[in-house]
Design a protein around this motif. Structure first.
Motif, PDB file in Angstrom:
ATOM      1  N   ASN A   1       0.820  -1.209   0.000  1.00 24.63           N
ATOM      2  CA  ASN A   1       0.000   0.000   0.000  1.00 24.63           C
ATOM      3  C   ASN A   1       0.857   1.262   0.000  1.00 24.63           C
ATOM      4  O   ASN A   1       0.627   2.201   0.760  1.00 24.63           O
ATOM      5  CB  ASN A   1      -0.959  -0.007   1.193  1.00 24.63           C
ATOM      6  CG  ASN A   1      -1.987  -1.107   1.077  1.00 24.63           C
ATOM      7  OD1 ASN A   1      -2.242  -1.606  -0.011  1.00 24.63           O
ATOM      8  ND2 ASN A   1      -2.563  -1.509   2.186  1.00 24.63           N
ATOM      9  N   SER A   2       1.855   1.257  -0.869  1.00 23.58           N
ATOM     10  CA  SER A   2       2.734   2.409  -1.047  1.00 23.58           C
ATOM     11  C   SER A   2       2.846   2.710  -2.535  1.00 23.58           C
ATOM     12  O   SER A   2       2.659   1.842  -3.382  1.00 23.58           O
ATOM     13  CB  SER A   2       4.141   2.120  -0.495  1.00 23.58           C
ATOM     14  OG  SER A   2       4.110   1.872   0.888  1.00 23.58           O
TER      15      SER A   2
ATOM     16  N   LEU B   1       0.803   5.226   1.376  1.00 23.23           N
ATOM     17  CA  LEU B   1      -0.566   5.670   1.125  1.00 23.23           C
ATOM     18  C   LEU B   1      -1.384   5.330   2.372  1.00 23.23           C
ATOM     19  O   LEU B   1      -1.588   4.157   2.680  1.00 23.23           O
ATOM     20  CB  LEU B   1      -1.152   4.969  -0.103  1.00 23.23           C
ATOM     21  CG  LEU B   1      -0.412   5.212  -1.413  1.00 23.23           C
ATOM     22  CD1 LEU B   1      -1.058   4.411  -2.535  1.00 23.23           C
ATOM     23  CD2 LEU B   1      -0.375   6.693  -1.761  1.00 23.23           C
ATOM     24  N   HIS B   2      -1.804   6.345   3.081  1.00 22.19           N
ATOM     25  CA  HIS B   2      -2.501   6.135   4.350  1.00 22.19           C
ATOM     26  C   HIS B   2      -3.982   5.887   4.064  1.00 22.19           C
ATOM     27  O   HIS B   2      -4.803   6.793   4.075  1.00 22.19           O
ATOM     28  CB  HIS B   2      -2.295   7.336   5.270  1.00 22.19           C
ATOM     29  CG  HIS B   2      -0.856   7.605   5.582  1.00 22.19           C
ATOM     30  ND1 HIS B   2      -0.094   6.749   6.359  1.00 22.19           N
ATOM     31  CD2 HIS B   2      -0.028   8.603   5.192  1.00 22.19           C
ATOM     32  CE1 HIS B   2       1.136   7.231   6.460  1.00 22.19           C
ATOM     33  NE2 HIS B   2       1.203   8.350   5.753  1.00 22.19           N
TER      34      HIS B   2
ATOM     35  N   PRO C   1       3.426  12.996  -5.160  1.00 22.90           N
ATOM     36  CA  PRO C   1       3.500  11.533  -5.038  1.00 22.90           C
ATOM     37  C   PRO C   1       2.419  10.919  -4.137  1.00 22.90           C
ATOM     38  O   PRO C   1       1.933   9.851  -4.426  1.00 22.90           O
ATOM     39  CB  PRO C   1       4.890  11.313  -4.447  1.00 22.90           C
ATOM     40  CG  PRO C   1       5.164  12.552  -3.661  1.00 22.90           C
ATOM     41  CD  PRO C   1       4.509  13.682  -4.417  1.00 22.90           C
ATOM     42  N   ASN C   2       2.041  11.581  -3.035  1.00 16.84           N
ATOM     43  CA  ASN C   2       1.038  10.962  -2.168  1.00 16.84           C
ATOM     44  C   ASN C   2       0.253  11.979  -1.350  1.00 16.84           C
ATOM     45  O   ASN C   2      -0.151  11.705  -0.218  1.00 16.84           O
ATOM     46  CB  ASN C   2       1.697   9.953  -1.215  1.00 16.84           C
ATOM     47  CG  ASN C   2       2.635  10.616  -0.215  1.00 16.84           C
ATOM     48  OD1 ASN C   2       3.150  11.706  -0.460  1.00 16.84           O
ATOM     49  ND2 ASN C   2       2.876   9.955   0.905  1.00 16.84           N
ATOM     50  N   LYS C   3       0.004  13.157  -1.926  1.00 20.73           N
ATOM     51  CA  LYS C   3      -0.740  14.191  -1.200  1.00 20.73           C
ATOM     52  C   LYS C   3      -2.236  13.954  -1.353  1.00 20.73           C
ATOM     53  O   LYS C   3      -2.771  13.974  -2.457  1.00 20.73           O
ATOM     54  CB  LYS C   3      -0.381  15.586  -1.716  1.00 20.73           C
ATOM     55  CG  LYS C   3      -1.045  16.704  -0.924  1.00 20.73           C
ATOM     56  CD  LYS C   3      -0.603  18.071  -1.421  1.00 20.73           C
ATOM     57  CE  LYS C   3      -1.262  19.190  -0.616  1.00 20.73           C
ATOM     58  NZ  LYS C   3      -0.846  20.530  -1.103  1.00 20.73           N
ATOM     59  N   LEU C   4      -2.896  13.726  -0.225  1.00 18.67           N
ATOM     60  CA  LEU C   4      -4.335  13.462  -0.246  1.00 18.67           C
ATOM     61  C   LEU C   4      -5.097  14.738  -0.585  1.00 18.67           C
ATOM     62  O   LEU C   4      -4.942  15.766   0.070  1.00 18.67           O
ATOM     63  CB  LEU C   4      -4.788  12.924   1.112  1.00 18.67           C
ATOM     64  CG  LEU C   4      -6.278  12.548   1.234  1.00 18.67           C
ATOM     65  CD1 LEU C   4      -6.612  11.384   0.314  1.00 18.67           C
ATOM     66  CD2 LEU C   4      -6.628  12.201   2.683  1.00 18.67           C
TER      67      LEU C   4
ATOM     68  N   VAL D   1      -7.505   5.687  -5.123  1.00 19.35           N
ATOM     69  CA  VAL D   1      -7.497   4.360  -4.517  1.00 19.35           C
ATOM     70  C   VAL D   1      -8.836   4.179  -3.814  1.00 19.35           C
ATOM     71  O   VAL D   1      -9.341   5.105  -3.169  1.00 19.35           O
ATOM     72  CB  VAL D   1      -6.345   4.212  -3.495  1.00 19.35           C
ATOM     73  CG1 VAL D   1      -6.523   2.959  -2.657  1.00 19.35           C
ATOM     74  CG2 VAL D   1      -5.004   4.185  -4.204  1.00 19.35           C
ATOM     75  N   VAL D   2      -9.439   3.022  -3.969  1.00 20.94           N
ATOM     76  CA  VAL D   2     -10.649   2.679  -3.232  1.00 20.94           C
ATOM     77  C   VAL D   2     -10.307   1.548  -2.275  1.00 20.94           C
ATOM     78  O   VAL D   2      -9.677   0.559  -2.666  1.00 20.94           O
ATOM     79  CB  VAL D   2     -11.792   2.252  -4.182  1.00 20.94           C
ATOM     80  CG1 VAL D   2     -13.019   1.827  -3.382  1.00 20.94           C
ATOM     81  CG2 VAL D   2     -12.156   3.393  -5.125  1.00 20.94           C
TER      82      VAL D   2
END
Length: 688
Positions: A158-159, A176-177, A221-224, A194-195
């Motif tokens: 999950n990254s 990815l939190h 890269p991983n900003k919500l 992502v679901v």
């Protein structure tokens, strides 16, 4: 007779000779369904093909029990192919059929099922997601869900990973939190989603039931950016202006999204040698359905078991109007990449879609014969007057670098249109919720409306556009016709000093006059007329009668108790404040220098009457100070003579948002007890 691309294009040529009126642009009637062009006898064929033997130990795939499995594929449209696979996983770059380089990335992706992999600018991103981990039970000859392995795999799972597309440099990992078990996702040019299904959802809940699931929208890269719950919320997620899930039930079997190009969405269904694609415009109408031949076998494995399918985001790639598809043949032990040139059918789609979509865009605009202020839209914005900025982006003026609006702060309103010769002139409003004109320091919401003039060709191509006026707290616009339409005059007023609004003063504007006309080729011409003039608009609030002392006093309740405490500041009437600027006839406007007078809120409490004085207890609050570092409230005592003349003000307590006060009522009471004014109040009150 077999029809060719040229035949279809020739058939469309007469459409360009229709006038805009003949085409029905802007008619307020329901839009007809788009013409569907089905070219069954002229399928799209490959332009090039490349073949790779995956039994070659250098090919990046699993060569063990999961023979042939790969974890990602992409193309840059310049002859380079990137393939991810193997155990541990390797990334390889090919020029044509020749491997240019290969790099061991030092991590396991054996249990990654969906193979989300994409080139974004100069980087390659991929997600090492874990949907579940199954192990093989030899005794019972079955696979089972292995929770122990799943837990031990979480550090890398999950990254999202990033590496330079040259293969050089560090492989970076970004967690990815997400809450729970990964279900699905997609990588696109401007972001990814992502679901996931939370851990507390029972296994008995069907995968089709999204009511418990959570959708996460990220930028690289991983900003919500967004997090939504339930099927309805997830259905509204958008990436690059495109809904994550589009209902294509009326266009079966086009269920795979391949990409976006030329403002079209490309969907398709590919199954071994044959397939078909659908070109859909941004209002989700099918423009062209087209068969494809010469496809490779598309049973490339990516899952936790041999035979799992590589997801559509990875089997098909669209770059520079070319479609690349990768396929796997476990008999010949080969991977094949084929290339298709989409230019002919995109050209055909443009010829068909643009005029029809433009008619839909204009269907909510009113037809007019001259240009005035109301031509740009009504003052009250109804839902039906709003324009879907994502759906009709191609018909809206772009946000330019020198614009004082930012794209995400803008919404559009329908106005009017008129036909002038061979082009269409459209009037509309662009509302900006945070105008970057420097006035945000004075206003909490600096909402400004731009009056936009746009000219289009008959099929909806933007010929020219210009902002002809601004309206807001610091601006006004007057528009009137001049001579023959579409010529008109604009008087644009700009406030000289925004603080005059905040001080309840009359407003002085600098007013400039502009003349606009449209040339025969649709270009908008602007000319300044005369010289700038000053215009003062009287503040209507200043016409209100000053408040009388008896009326002022009625806002407070009399204090009847022989002591003082914090209850003196309890509002006399809920949600009622002293009226300003009327009260400036009694209260000096110099009692506060940290907040503009209009931004102050004066809340009346109680009053005490002595033999010679009145003492009024009031809370003065400021949420938007212009000097103080944070919002504050002053608990004040206003002293008046018996004949209503202001004498002095005492600030009993100053509280700020960052004050560390455990018990404000107690602090107020102690201050009141210690203050000289309060002692005099009590003494005077107790005298017979």
């Amino acid at each position: 007779m077999k029809k060719t691309f040229i035949g279809y294009l020739l058939a469309l040529i007469p459409l360009s000779s229709y006038s805009c009126l003949q085409a029905g642009i802007g008619d307020n009637t329901p839009e007809k369904e788009y013409q569907t062009i089905l070219m069954e006898n002229d399928s799209l064929r490959p332009t090039r093909k490349w073949t790779f033997r995956y039994d070659d130990k250098n090919f990046p795939c699993d060569h063990g029990a999961y023979d042939g499995t790969i974890k990602g594929f992409d193309a840059d449209g310049k002859g380079h192919f990137y393939i991810l696979g193997g155990e541990p996983v390797r990334l390889a770059c090919f020029i044509g059929e020749n491997m240019e380089w290969s790099r061991d990335l030092g991590l396991s992706m054996r249990h990654c099922q969906n193979a989300l992999f994409k080139i974004v600018n100069d980087s390659i991103y991929f997600i090492n997601e874990v949907k579940y981990i199954y192990s093989y039970d030899k005794e019972n000859s079955t696979y089972f869900k292995d929770e122990a392995k799943f837990i031990s795999y979480q550090d890398e799972a999950n990254s999202i990973f990033r590496i330079h597309k040259s293969g050089k440099g560090k492989l970076e990992r970004f967690p990815l939190h997400i809450d729970g078990e990964y279900l699905e996702g997609k990588l696109r040019d401007n972001g990814f989603y992502v679901v996931a299904r939370p851990d507390n959802v029972p296994d008995s809940v069907s995968l089709d039931d999204r009511s418990h699931d959570i959708g996460y929208l990220f930028t690289y890269p991983n900003k919500l950016q967004n997090k939504v719950s339930g099927g309805n919320g997830i259905a509204k997620l958008r990436l690059d202006g495109i809904p994550v899930f589009i209902d294509l039930e009326n266009n079966p079997p086009y269920t795979g999204f391949y990409g976006k190009t030329d403002n079209f969405l490309i969907y398709g269904s590919i199954d071994y040698d044959i397939g078909s694609i659908a070109i859909i415009d941004t209002i989700y109408r099918t423009i062209t359905k087209h068969p494809i031949s010469g496809l490779p076998r598309l049973d490339a494995t990516t899952g936790w078991f041999p035979g799992g399918a590589l997801c559509s985001d990875n089997t098909t790639v669209i770059v520079n109007k070319h479609l690349y598809a990768i396929g796997y043949d476990n008999i010949k032990m080969t991977y094949t990449i084929v290339e298709y040139d989409l230019s002919p059918i995109l050209h055909l789609a443009h010829a068909t879609a643009q005029p029809s979509a433009f008619r839909t865009f204009l269907s909510g605009f009113k037809k007019c014969s001259q240009i005035n202020l109301s031509s740009f839209g009504e003052k009250i914005i109804s839902d039906s007057a709003l324009i879907d900025g994502n759906m009709y982006a191609r018909f809206l003026p772009p946000i330019q670098d020198n614009c004082l609006c930012e794209q995400y702060n803008v919404f559009w309103q329908k106005g009017s249109y008129m036909e002038c010769g061979g082009f269409i002139t459209v009037m509309l409003k662009r509302h900006c919720q945070d105008y970057k004109d420097g006035n945000s320091q004075y206003f909490i919401e600096n909402l400004v409306t731009d009056y936009m003039l746009v000219t289009y060709s008959c099929d909806g191509e933007i010929l020219d556009f210009k902002t002809v006026g601004h309206d807001g707290r610091a601006y006004f616009t007057r528009i009137a016709p001049k001579g023959q339409a579409p010529n008109f005059l604009v008087e644009q007023g700009s406030l000289d000093d925004c603080t005059s609004i905040l001080r309840y003063q009359d407003l002085t504007y600098t007013v400039r006059t502009y003349e606009y006309n449209v040339s025969p080729d649709g270009k908008i011409k602007e000319r300044t007329t005369g010289t700038a003039q000053k215009e003062t608009i009287k503040n209507p609030e200043n016409d209100r009668a000053p408040i009388r002392f008896e009326e002022f006093m009625s806002y407070f309740k009399k204090w009847e108790k022989p002591y003082v405490n914090d209850s003196l500041f309890i509002p006399s009437t809920p949600h009622t404040d002293l009226p300003f600027p009327e009260c400036f006839s009694l209260i000096p406007d110099t009692l506060d220098c940290g907040c503009w007078p209009r931004d102050l809120q004066w809340t009346p409490g109680r009053y005490i009457e002595s033999k010679e004085r009145y003492f009024f207890f009031v809370t003065k609050g400021c949420m938007t100070p212009h000097r103080a570092p944070s919002p504050y409230a002053d608990y004040m005592v206003l002293e008046f003579s018996k004949d209503g003349i202001f004498k002095e003000a005492s600030n009993i307590f100053h509280a700020t948002d960052d004050s560390d006060i455990e018990d404000l009522p107690l602090a107020l009471t102690l201050r009141l007890k210690r203050s000289l004014d309060s002692a005099l109040i009590e003494e005077n009150y107790r005298k017979p």
